[in-house]
Scaffold this active site. Structure first.
Site, PDB file in Angstrom:
ATOM      1  CB  SER A   1     -21.623   7.893 -34.850  1.00 42.16           C
ATOM      2  OG  SER A   1     -21.022   6.415 -34.345  1.00 42.16           O
TER       3      SER A   1
ATOM      4  CG  HIS B   1      -1.869  -1.126   1.118  1.00 38.72           C
ATOM      5  ND1 HIS B   1      -2.820  -1.333   2.136  1.00 38.72           N
ATOM      6  CD2 HIS B   1      -2.114  -1.969   0.189  1.00 38.72           C
ATOM      7  CE1 HIS B   1      -3.618  -2.278   1.891  1.00 38.72           C
ATOM      8  NE2 HIS B   1      -3.349  -2.733   0.694  1.00 38.72           N
TER       9      HIS B   1
ATOM     10  CD  GLU C   1      -1.186   3.873   4.134  1.00 39.48           C
ATOM     11  OE1 GLU C   1      -2.314   4.053   4.546  1.00 39.48           O
ATOM     12  OE2 GLU C   1      -1.061   3.242   2.989  1.00 39.48           O
TER      13      GLU C   1
ATOM     14  CD1 TRP D   1     -13.055   9.620 -36.529  1.00 40.18           C
ATOM     15  CD2 TRP D   1     -13.776   8.872 -34.607  1.00 40.18           C
ATOM     16  NE1 TRP D   1     -12.475   8.457 -36.218  1.00 40.18           N
ATOM     17  CE2 TRP D   1     -12.761   7.818 -35.061  1.00 40.18           C
ATOM     18  CE3 TRP D   1     -14.300   8.544 -33.185  1.00 40.18           C
ATOM     19  CZ2 TRP D   1     -12.778   6.827 -34.357  1.00 40.18           C
ATOM     20  CZ3 TRP D   1     -14.157   7.398 -32.508  1.00 40.18           C
ATOM     21  CH2 TRP D   1     -13.239   6.471 -33.298  1.00 40.18           C
TER      22      TRP D   1
ATOM     23  CB  CYS E   1      -0.778   0.328   6.423  1.00 43.70           C
ATOM     24  SG  CYS E   1      -0.832   0.058   4.636  1.00 43.70           S
TER      25      CYS E   1
END
Length: 333
Positions: A173, A55, A57, A175, A89
């Site tokens: 569609s 993580h 920390e 662009w 942690c």
């Protein structure tokens, strides 16, 4: 020491790993050594690794080493106190000798939910809570929703002309929007854990639904591709997760799979279904300075709308940004 400034730095670190940490939250951490430690670097940083990795920390503490003793640690989210894929942690912070911990918000996960703060205080560490809390909560909104409801945060993205059309009557569609807007869509996909379209869109447009950015091209970095219904075997979206049934059940399944943010890319029928069911958390519209000039083009939503002005849905405008010639409009539910 400017706690808000340092917390925003931790938020910037967290943003760099968004989309790669699910089902874990994207967290940033900054450690500032004690004032007397002038012989060391000014600060040490870390951000959450992909699942199974350390993580934020722990990554920052590993860089700090002995400089963590007596230091102040900033973390966007309350440090975990439970044993998961990695050790708590809080244990690492206590063992490192950190003297002060500043957090943005408490972790809504029931396994933490204030217990991390309590453990740090019991160890004699000063804890300051709620620094830049609104900003951190906004950044971690998908994670917060997932932990509280079991459902992913739903972002509905559509590209349209100024008169609200997504495609011509013949279905063409590409662009509507320009290159800058399309690149932003790839960034949005990169921040999402899954991308969803209807089977009709797959048959009509055969989209890949992949992230195509210079810094994010590896297969393992791609979001989960989800199709409502059945996609043809040779479709570019394959391999994809094909789901059927009510949308609540679809969100249940994606939540169980650890999807924190779901990007819904249409088409108009699927967009209408999510909107009508009240399942959209954020709407992102890319508007091109183009006009189809009639009522026969395909709309953003395909289905019945509000029958009277009193029933019109109204959200909160979050931001308006110009991307090339186009506008990016973000609206909160």
């Amino acid at each position: 020491m400017d706690d808000v400034q340092h917390m925003r730095r931790a938020m910037a670190l967290a943003a760099t790993v968004r989309g790669s940490t699910a089902p874990n939250p994207w967290v940033g951490c900054v450690i500032f050594p004690a004032a007397h430690a002038s012989d060391v670097a000014t600060f040490f940083e870390g951000a959450t690794a992909p699942p199974g990795g350390p993580h934020a920390e722990v990554r920052a503490l590993a860089l700090a080493g002995e400089s963590a003793r007596g230091a102040t640690l900033y973390a966007t989210l309350e440090p975990c106190v439970h044993l998961g894929r990695t050790p708590p942690c809080t244990d690492a912070i206590i063992s490192a000798g950190v003297s002060r911990v500043v957090i943005g918000i408490q972790d809504p996960d029931s396994r933490v939910a204030g217990r991390g703060v309590a453990a740090l205080r019991e160890a004699g560490i000063e804890v300051t809570e709620g620094v830049a809390a609104d900003e951190v909560a906004e950044q971690l909104a998908p994670y917060i929703k997932h932990r509280r409801t079991g459902h992913p945060w739903v972002v509905l993205k559509m590209a349209a002309s100024l008169d609200g059309r997504t495609a011509a009557p013949d279905g063409s569609s590409r662009w509507i929007t320009g290159a800058a807007a399309r690149r932003d869509v790839h960034r949005l996909r990169g921040n999402s854990d899954a991308v969803l379209v209807g089977a009709g869109t797959v048959r009509a447009d055969d989209p890949e639904l992949t992230v195509r950015l210079d810094e994010r091209t590896a297969d393992e970095d791609q979001p989960l591709r989800v199709v409502l219904g059945r996609a043809p075997e040779g479709a570019k979206v394959q391999p994809a997760l094909e789901l059927e049934g009510d949308l609540g059940g679809v969100l249940d399944e994606l939540g169980r799979r650890g999807v924190l943010q779901l990007l819904v890319e249409g088409g108009p029928t699927v967009a209408h279904e999510f909107h009508a069911a009240g399942l959209v958390d954020r709407y992102i519209l890319y508007l091109a300075p183009a006009l189809f000039g009639g009522d026969d083009g395909r709309p953003i939503f395909a289905g019945p709308g509000a029958g009277t002005i009193a029933d019109v849905w109204r959200g909160r405008l979050v931001s308006v940004e110009q991307l090339g010639d186009d506008l990016r409009v973000e609206v909160a539910a």
